[in-house]
Write an enzyme that holds these catalytic residues in place. Structure first.
Site, PDB file in Angstrom:
ATOM      1  N   HIS A  88      70.269  45.539 140.510  1.00 56.85           N
ATOM      2  CA  HIS A  88      68.892  45.062 140.329  1.00 56.85           C
ATOM      3  C   HIS A  88      68.634  43.807 141.143  1.00 56.85           C
ATOM      4  O   HIS A  88      69.539  43.001 141.393  1.00 56.85           O
ATOM      5  CB  HIS A  88      68.547  44.859 138.849  1.00 56.85           C
ATOM      6  CG  HIS A  88      69.277  43.762 138.161  1.00 56.85           C
ATOM      7  ND1 HIS A  88      68.811  42.463 138.141  1.00 56.85           N
ATOM      8  CD2 HIS A  88      70.424  43.751 137.450  1.00 56.85           C
ATOM      9  CE1 HIS A  88      69.649  41.710 137.434  1.00 56.85           C
ATOM     10  NE2 HIS A  88      70.638  42.464 137.005  1.00 56.85           N
ATOM     11  N   ASP A  90      65.988  41.530 140.535  1.00 60.33           N
ATOM     12  CA  ASP A  90      65.327  40.426 139.840  1.00 60.33           C
ATOM     13  C   ASP A  90      66.352  39.499 139.206  1.00 60.33           C
ATOM     14  O   ASP A  90      67.517  39.856 139.023  1.00 60.33           O
ATOM     15  CB  ASP A  90      64.344  40.942 138.788  1.00 60.33           C
ATOM     16  CG  ASP A  90      65.016  41.796 137.720  1.00 60.33           C
ATOM     17  OD1 ASP A  90      65.942  42.559 138.053  1.00 60.33           O
ATOM     18  OD2 ASP A  90      64.635  41.703 136.547  1.00 60.33           O
ATOM     19  N   ASP A 121      74.547  37.944 139.366  1.00 63.02           N
ATOM     20  CA  ASP A 121      73.682  38.831 138.578  1.00 63.02           C
ATOM     21  C   ASP A 121      72.288  38.891 139.219  1.00 63.02           C
ATOM     22  O   ASP A 121      71.425  38.118 138.887  1.00 63.02           O
ATOM     23  CB  ASP A 121      73.599  38.288 137.148  1.00 63.02           C
ATOM     24  CG  ASP A 121      72.850  39.189 136.200  1.00 63.02           C
ATOM     25  OD1 ASP A 121      72.540  40.339 136.571  1.00 63.02           O
ATOM     26  OD2 ASP A 121      72.561  38.742 135.088  1.00 63.02           O
ATOM     27  N   GLU A 155      65.005  44.532 135.636  1.00 64.74           N
ATOM     28  CA  GLU A 155      66.103  44.721 134.684  1.00 64.74           C
ATOM     29  C   GLU A 155      66.153  43.617 133.644  1.00 64.74           C
ATOM     30  O   GLU A 155      66.462  43.855 132.471  1.00 64.74           O
ATOM     31  CB  GLU A 155      67.437  44.789 135.441  1.00 64.74           C
ATOM     32  CG  GLU A 155      68.643  45.202 134.596  1.00 64.74           C
ATOM     33  CD  GLU A 155      69.350  44.034 133.924  1.00 64.74           C
ATOM     34  OE1 GLU A 155      70.216  44.266 133.073  1.00 64.74           O
ATOM     35  OE2 GLU A 155      69.026  42.870 134.252  1.00 64.74           O
ATOM     36  N   GLU A 156      65.853  42.387 134.064  1.00 65.64           N
ATOM     37  CA  GLU A 156      65.948  41.247 133.155  1.00 65.64           C
ATOM     38  C   GLU A 156      64.859  41.253 132.083  1.00 65.64           C
ATOM     39  O   GLU A 156      64.916  40.466 131.141  1.00 65.64           O
ATOM     40  CB  GLU A 156      65.895  39.931 133.948  1.00 65.64           C
ATOM     41  CG  GLU A 156      67.016  39.749 134.971  1.00 65.64           C
ATOM     42  CD  GLU A 156      68.387  39.564 134.343  1.00 65.64           C
ATOM     43  OE1 GLU A 156      68.488  39.582 133.098  1.00 65.64           O
ATOM     44  OE2 GLU A 156      69.363  39.400 135.095  1.00 65.64           O
ATOM     45  N   ASP A 182      77.183  50.806 137.707  1.00 71.42           N
ATOM     46  CA  ASP A 182      76.245  49.693 137.542  1.00 71.42           C
ATOM     47  C   ASP A 182      77.027  48.416 137.263  1.00 71.42           C
ATOM     48  O   ASP A 182      78.266  48.419 137.191  1.00 71.42           O
ATOM     49  CB  ASP A 182      75.272  50.016 136.388  1.00 71.42           C
ATOM     50  CG  ASP A 182      74.036  49.121 136.367  1.00 71.42           C
ATOM     51  OD1 ASP A 182      73.834  48.327 137.303  1.00 71.42           O
ATOM     52  OD2 ASP A 182      73.266  49.208 135.385  1.00 71.42           O
ATOM     53  N   HIS A 425      73.508  33.584 134.361  1.00 74.62           N
ATOM     54  CA  HIS A 425      72.331  33.145 133.603  1.00 74.62           C
ATOM     55  C   HIS A 425      72.394  31.644 133.284  1.00 74.62           C
ATOM     56  O   HIS A 425      71.577  31.150 132.511  1.00 74.62           O
ATOM     57  CB  HIS A 425      72.136  33.928 132.299  1.00 74.62           C
ATOM     58  CG  HIS A 425      71.604  35.303 132.501  1.00 74.62           C
ATOM     59  ND1 HIS A 425      70.967  36.014 131.506  1.00 74.62           N
ATOM     60  CD2 HIS A 425      71.611  36.122 133.573  1.00 74.62           C
ATOM     61  CE1 HIS A 425      70.615  37.199 131.965  1.00 74.62           C
ATOM     62  NE2 HIS A 425      70.992  37.288 133.215  1.00 74.62           N
TER      63      HIS A 425
END
Length: 453
Positions: A88, A90, A121, A155-156, A182, A425
């Site tokens: 992903h 985003d 991520d 995705e987030e 994934d 994150h």
């Protein structure tokens, strides 16, 4: 004869800069789509098309919002599908920009690391897959079976606008792949209790999630004449009861498989104890519950994350609310979470309801042949590792693709410490050049194996 240690893998400046350019695109997903800066997603799309010309010449693709679904048609039979490779584009917002060593969207590259939000991520996986496919095309590789690349843009924030739509398109076309790959699992050092060597955890399913909103309404007034319980006090007691009464610890079949695979590389007394998994389940779960990274494998977790209430110190609050996030272990359900909250709070004055969307746990079938391929390639890229299975504690786009592949794996062959995991994150997210090289090499070898299997 003196033996020279093998050189640490790395990437050159050009490869690092292609990732860094992607990290400079501020592709933050927001809960309110109107607050998402779509121009930044356009910038990223333009960069991908410019940086990987062979991919965008030889593969077909379509967009779903700002998500991108690529199809690398197999020859001679385009109907057979080898794999769906997910990632992903985003990222999550940054709360503490001043605490970063380098600005989070500067895409700083130094001799050791590539810095920025999304470095792990999950933009590194997007770019690594494209680097691998571009190199394969330059080498004249033509897969015998079709390979899909699916890069989500939201995705987030659940993935309903990207992954869910791409998955539905694949279902419409009757896709059944051998492998779905994934994000999720990595290679860790110093995380697994009693194991000295690095451990590669290839996830084969994921936990569900639900956020529960607790709310209390009360008569307001002056704080000099409170009743027996204010809205804030009642809410605080409810949150404390949920926090103090977690879901029970328990072993799932995947967790048993995980510890069985790890037992042979563990030191005593863990090795002996794990050999008794069927009769020593409670002791094993207590060992796994010693650390947050492994506790998530043996219970539905509870995390109060937000609380609101009151407007002034001398005013009784009329409204108070709290959000509690649950990550649901297979065998539990969203309905179980709500029932658990009602049972432990025991207060009819506290309203309990789901906030937003929720997701049931994804199935975690036994590891199959495609799992063995991923494990084999992981050992090639990082020799000497232990390999096991697991369940993704968070949510990924792959849950939207249930039923589209015979084997699901969530894994990237990057080596992370416990401190590195906190950067995801968090503050100072970064990926080492060595890890990025491993990621590209793994995907390149995977494509070669898929192309000729």
């Amino acid at each position: 004869m003196t033996r020279t240690a093998p050189a640490t893998p790395t990437v050159d400046d050009a490869v690092a800069e292609r990732l860094a350019t992607a990290l400079r695109c501020v592709t933050i997903s927001r809960e309110d789509p109107a607050e998402t800066n779509l121009v930044e997603f356009d910038r990223l799309a333009e960069h991908l098309e410019t940086a990987f010309p062979l991919v965008h010449t030889h593969l077909t693709w379509e967009t779903f919002g700002h998500s991108r679904l690529y199809r690398w048609a197999g020859t001679p039979d385009t109907s057979k599908v080898a794999a769906i490779l997910l990632a992903h584009m985003d990222v999550v917002p940054v709360d503490d920009e001043q605490g970063w060593t380098h600005p989070p969207f500067a895409g700083t590259v130094d001799d050791e690391f590539i810095w920025g939000r999304g470095a792990i991520d999950d933009k590194s996986r997007v770019l690594a897959i494209l680097e691998a496919v571009e190199a394969a095309l330059a080498d004249g590789v033509q897969p015998e079976r079709t390979i899909y690349l699916a890069f989500g843009h939201d995705e987030e924030v659940v993935g309903d606008g990207g992954a869910a739509r791409m998955a539905e398109r694949l279902r419409e076309t009757g896709v059944q792949a051998e492998l779905l790959l994934d994000e999720g699992g990595v290679i860790t050092t110093g995380v697994a209790v009693g194991i000295e060597r690095p451990v590669a955890t290839i996830m084969v399913g994921e936990k569900g999630f639900a956020t529960v909103r607790l709310s209390v309404s009360a008569v307001g007034g002056h704080s000099s004449m409170p009743g027996r319980q204010t809205a804030v006090g009642r809410l605080a007691r409810a949150v404390a009861r949920i926090q103090d009464n977690p879901f029970p610890l328990r072993l799932t079949p995947v967790t048993v498989d995980m510890v069985t695979r790890l037992r042979q590389v563990m030191s005593e007394p863990q090795r002996t104890l794990l050999g008794l998994a069927k009769v020593a389940g409670p002791a094993i779960t207590r060992i796994l519950a010693m650390r947050p990274q492994t506790e998530a494998m043996v219970r539905t977790t509870t995390a109060p994350t937000v609380i609101h209430g009151g407007v002034k110190p001398n005013v009784l609050p009329q409204q108070a609310e709290a959000f509690v996030n649950f990550r649901i272990l297979p065998g539990d359900s969203v309905a179980d979470v709500l029932a658990h909250c009602r049972r432990v709070i025991r207060d009819k004055q506290v309203a309990i309801e789901l906030l937003g969307s929720a997701s049931e746990p994804s199935p975690a079938p036994s590891a199959g042949p495609a799992f063995d391929l991923v494990a084999e390639l992981a050992r090639e890229v990082v020799p000497g590792i232990a390999v096991t299975v697991g369940i993704v504690p968070g949510a990924t786009d792959s849950r939207h693709y249930d039923g589209l592949a015979l084997t699901r794996c969530n894994f990237a062959p990057i080596i992370l410490t416990a401190a590195d995991l906190e950067r995801i994150h968090g503050t100072d997210e970064r990926i080492s050049r060595a890890n990025y090289a491993r990621l590209i090499t793994f995907n390149r070898r995977l494509i070669d194996r898929l192309a000729h299997s």
